[in-house]
Design a protein around this motif. Structure first.
Motif, PDB file in Angstrom:
ATOM      1  N   LEU A   1       0.809  -1.220   0.000  1.00 22.18           N
ATOM      2  CA  LEU A   1       0.000   0.000   0.000  1.00 22.18           C
ATOM      3  C   LEU A   1       0.841   1.268   0.000  1.00 22.18           C
ATOM      4  O   LEU A   1       0.632   2.174  -0.797  1.00 22.18           O
TER       5      LEU A   1
ATOM      6  N   GLU B   1      -7.362   1.850  -7.677  1.00 26.63           N
ATOM      7  CA  GLU B   1      -6.208   0.991  -7.371  1.00 26.63           C
ATOM      8  C   GLU B   1      -5.771   1.164  -5.911  1.00 26.63           C
ATOM      9  O   GLU B   1      -5.444   0.196  -5.226  1.00 26.63           O
ATOM     10  N   LEU B   2      -5.758   2.430  -5.459  1.00 31.38           N
ATOM     11  CA  LEU B   2      -5.367   2.682  -4.064  1.00 31.38           C
ATOM     12  C   LEU B   2      -6.373   2.030  -3.117  1.00 31.38           C
ATOM     13  O   LEU B   2      -5.988   1.430  -2.109  1.00 31.38           O
ATOM     14  N   LEU B   3      -7.665   2.142  -3.462  1.00 27.64           N
ATOM     15  CA  LEU B   3      -8.691   1.547  -2.603  1.00 27.64           C
ATOM     16  C   LEU B   3      -8.529   0.029  -2.560  1.00 27.64           C
ATOM     17  O   LEU B   3      -8.738  -0.603  -1.526  1.00 27.64           O
TER      18      LEU B   3
ATOM     19  N   ARG C   1       1.803   7.290  -6.345  1.00 29.10           N
ATOM     20  CA  ARG C   1       0.737   8.203  -6.763  1.00 29.10           C
ATOM     21  C   ARG C   1       1.068   9.646  -6.410  1.00 29.10           C
ATOM     22  O   ARG C   1       0.755  10.566  -7.151  1.00 29.10           O
TER      23      ARG C   1
ATOM     24  N   ARG D   1      -5.823  -1.583  -2.578  1.00 25.87           N
ATOM     25  CA  ARG D   1      -4.767  -1.900  -1.611  1.00 25.87           C
ATOM     26  C   ARG D   1      -5.194  -1.567  -0.181  1.00 25.87           C
ATOM     27  O   ARG D   1      -4.869  -2.290   0.750  1.00 25.87           O
ATOM     28  N   ILE D   2      -5.908  -0.444  -0.024  1.00 24.83           N
ATOM     29  CA  ILE D   2      -6.341  -0.053   1.324  1.00 24.83           C
ATOM     30  C   ILE D   2      -7.213  -1.146   1.939  1.00 24.83           C
ATOM     31  O   ILE D   2      -7.032  -1.526   3.088  1.00 24.83           O
ATOM     32  N   TYR D   3      -8.153  -1.658   1.144  1.00 22.54           N
ATOM     33  CA  TYR D   3      -9.090  -2.649   1.675  1.00 22.54           C
ATOM     34  C   TYR D   3      -8.619  -4.070   1.423  1.00 22.54           C
ATOM     35  O   TYR D   3      -9.325  -5.021   1.722  1.00 22.54           O
TER      36      TYR D   3
ATOM     37  N   PRO E   1      -9.593   1.829   6.633  1.00 24.74           N
ATOM     38  CA  PRO E   1      -8.794   1.037   7.578  1.00 24.74           C
ATOM     39  C   PRO E   1      -7.293   1.296   7.459  1.00 24.74           C
ATOM     40  O   PRO E   1      -6.517   0.364   7.376  1.00 24.74           O
ATOM     41  N   VAL E   2      -6.875   2.549   7.391  1.00 23.90           N
ATOM     42  CA  VAL E   2      -5.439   2.860   7.405  1.00 23.90           C
ATOM     43  C   VAL E   2      -5.179   4.015   8.350  1.00 23.90           C
ATOM     44  O   VAL E   2      -6.030   4.881   8.535  1.00 23.90           O
TER      45      VAL E   2
ATOM     46  N   ASP F   1      -6.559   5.358 -10.670  1.00 22.16           N
ATOM     47  CA  ASP F   1      -5.589   5.328  -9.572  1.00 22.16           C
ATOM     48  C   ASP F   1      -6.287   5.317  -8.217  1.00 22.16           C
ATOM     49  O   ASP F   1      -5.825   4.645  -7.283  1.00 22.16           O
TER      50      ASP F   1
END
Lengths: 265, 319
Positions: A2, B112-114, A9, B116-118, A98-99, B109
């Motif tokens: 992550l 994609e980030l989401l 990004r 990885r977050i979840y 959840p971060v 993007d």
């Protein structure tokens, strides 16, 4: 991973503003020239001031320009984005994920720093190298130590900026605290006057403060003024401040979250 | 056990006000006042109330970002404020006035980030993304930076973003605010589809009552922190004591501005040959129409249903 994805990004995001980057490189180069001539005048008058010779001083001037944006000496960077989210209340949305805030924004800032190092750091240094006789690290180990030192400089700076930003959770606006930090950082980072020129105990004090990690330590490693054990101590000094500041950030953010959660927002 | 269980829930805020040069007085404001309700899995519930009624405060407690002052709360079997981080993986949130997308980055993007977050499984992520892109017509927008999207496009992106991790509950806060008529109906169609196909429970706060009429079988009205109504949309009319209107166009106006006289209805307005008769919502219109037609020369008839806005305004003003 992550955090790598986040950093990538952030890098790309800054890369979308090309015109701003070019203007910034030009500004850094102009200031590099001005400060170089100022230092040349000083060191012509006193050729071993602060233990530097004139090439050390001119190189230091250009390293300073390279570090301004990379380390975000003036503030700014990812923590400004967070400050905006606190002001608008968007930060509440971050709590639906959840971060944790700290890791997220540190990754964002490292991505930003990588972009600024490759553009606002590298380009003015190349201009300086063409116009002046600069000094370079004397081997791969020194290059490596300098690289690590630069990363640590960003983390220390991030820690300080994060604390400034976190004040917005209580003050709602961090502008005043931010300006205070800019003045202190400008002075104690050695951006205007190298810390080695500070007289007596003020020098020892400045060298012990976290702002010394911004520019003075990486520059001394680059110049070989911190070699061998000295270089390692420099890194340990930076790492200790980085760890301490991130620890404090974690506690402060925890409290900020509780404030939002318990008191509403 | 219901998916969402709220029992005797209260939340007070302390507001400090300056009352003298230095003196400050603390007053307690009860944002949510002994609220109780349950929501079953798969329901689509409209949650409405005037500004400051306690809607957002309730939703904040349901999602765990605000701790209740008293009462019991259980969402998907857990206490939200104690298990906030676990719960974030099981709920989705959409705010009409805020975006969870990354402003400077292409939509892709953000997704994609989401992922990885979840920590969404790769196959599942691709399936979901493909489906949402088709249903929400996002395919061509994936490579556009979010800041260049129109409000309607951004909103579709936000809704897809909230559903990628297969949440059990979706909270929507004014999802159609500022959208044009076409975008609104498209969004509503998508939400119906998500609810039916994925069994996602929807809790919707809105000021646009058409959202409620077209989406929700159940509506909860909150005012001053407590429920003033909980039931079907049709029942809201009865509860609100609203009336239907029979509009009668006579062939000729009655002499001396006379009014139609008929059992079970009363005239509240006359304009030339046209007369407006009110009658209770739960009464049938058929005998009334027959009675009017039997005694008068009628050119035309029509029935006006009460506007839900009026019904709700009536409910709010009662307190």
């Amino acid at each position: 991973m992550l955090y790598v994805a986040v950093a990538v990004r952030a890098f790309r995001r800054y890369a979308t503003y090309t015109a701003a980057t070019l203007a910034g490189i030009f500004t850094n180069s102009v200031f590099g020239v001005i400060i170089s001539y100022t230092y040349i005048a000083v060191w012509t008058h006193n050729p071993s001031a602060g233990g530097y010779d004139v090439s050390d001083a001119v190189t230091y001037a250009w390293l300073g320009q390279a570090m301004i944006m990379t380390v975000a000496v003036w503030g700014g960077g990812a923590t400004d984005d967070l400050a905006a989210r606190i002001r608008t209340g968007d930060v509440a949305l971050d709590l639906y994920r959840p971060v944790g805030l700290l890791g997220w924004w540190l990754a964002t800032d490292l991505g930003r720093a990588a972009y600024h190092l490759l553009t606002r750091g590298l380009a003015p240094t190349l201009v300086g190298a063409v116009l002046f006789d600069l000094r370079y690290p004397d081997g791969p180990v020194t290059w490596l130590l300098f690289a690590v030192s630069t990363v640590l400089a960003v983390v220390v700076s991030f820690g300080i900026r994060m604390l400034v930003t976190a004040s917005a959770f209580w003050l709602l606006d961090d502008t005043g605290v931010k300006q205070l930090q800019i003045v202190v950082a400008m002075f104690f980072s050695g951006l205007v006057v190298p810390l080695v020129l500070f007289p007596g105990w003020t020098r020892d004090l400045a060298m012990a403060l976290p702002w010394a990690a911004f520019l003075q330590v990486p520059a001394d490693i680059w110049l070989g003024r911190r070699a061998g054990d000295e270089a390692w101590w420099g890194l340990i000094f930076q790492a200790a401040w980085a760890a301490a500041l991130l620890g404090v950030c974690q506690v402060v953010l925890q409290r900020a979250r509780r404030k939002v959660v318990v008191q509403g927002g | 056990m219901a998916l969402i269980e709220v029992e005797d829930l209260s939340r007070t805020f302390v507001v400090r006000r300056r009352t003298g040069r230095v003196r400050r007085t603390a007053t307690e404001v009860r944002a949510v006042d002994h609220l109780s309700f349950e929501v079953e899995r798969g329901e689509m519930v409209g949650y409405i109330g005037p500004n400051g009624a306690g809607k957002s405060t309730t939703v904040k407690m349901l999602t765990g970002i605000l701790v209740p002052t008293s009462g019991r709360l259980s969402v998907a079997g857990v206490d939200p404020s104690r298990n906030r981080v676990d719960l974030t993986r099981r709920i989705g949130v959409v705010f009409g006035q805020r975006t969870t997308l990354w402003w400077d980055l292409p939509l892709r993007d953000s997704f994609e980030l989401l992922r990885r977050i979840y920590r969404i499984d790769g196959t599942r992520f691709r399936q979901n993304l493909a489906e949402f892109c088709e249903l929400l017509d996002l395919g061509d927008l994936l490579d556009t930076p979010v800041r260049q999207l129109s409000l309607g496009q951004r909103m579709r992106g936000d809704i897809a973003a909230a559903l990628l991790h297969d949440p059990e509950i979706l909270y929507l806060d004014e999802p159609t605010i500022g959208l044009d008529v076409v975008s609104k109906s498209r969004l509503r169609a998508f939400l119906r589809e998500v609810n039916a196909a994925r069994d996602v429970t929807l809790l919707l706060t809105t000021h646009d009552l058409q959202d409620i009429e077209q989406l929700c079988s159940r509506v909860m009205v909150i005012d001053h922190g407590s429920l003033v109504y909980d039931g079907s949309l049709a029942g809201l009319h009865t509860q609100g004591g609203s009336t239907r209107t029979l509009v009668v166009d006579l062939v000729d106006p009655l002499p001396d501005e006379g009014r139609i006289r008929v059992e079970g209805a009363s005239v509240h307005k006359v304009e030339g040959p046209r007369q407006w008769l009110s009658f209770p919502t739960d009464a049938s219109a058929a005998p009334l129409v027959a009675a009017v037609a039997a005694s008068y020369d009628v050119a035309d008839l029509s029935i006006l249903e009460p506007a839900i806005e009026d019904v709700i305004a009536e409910l709010y003003s009662r307190r």
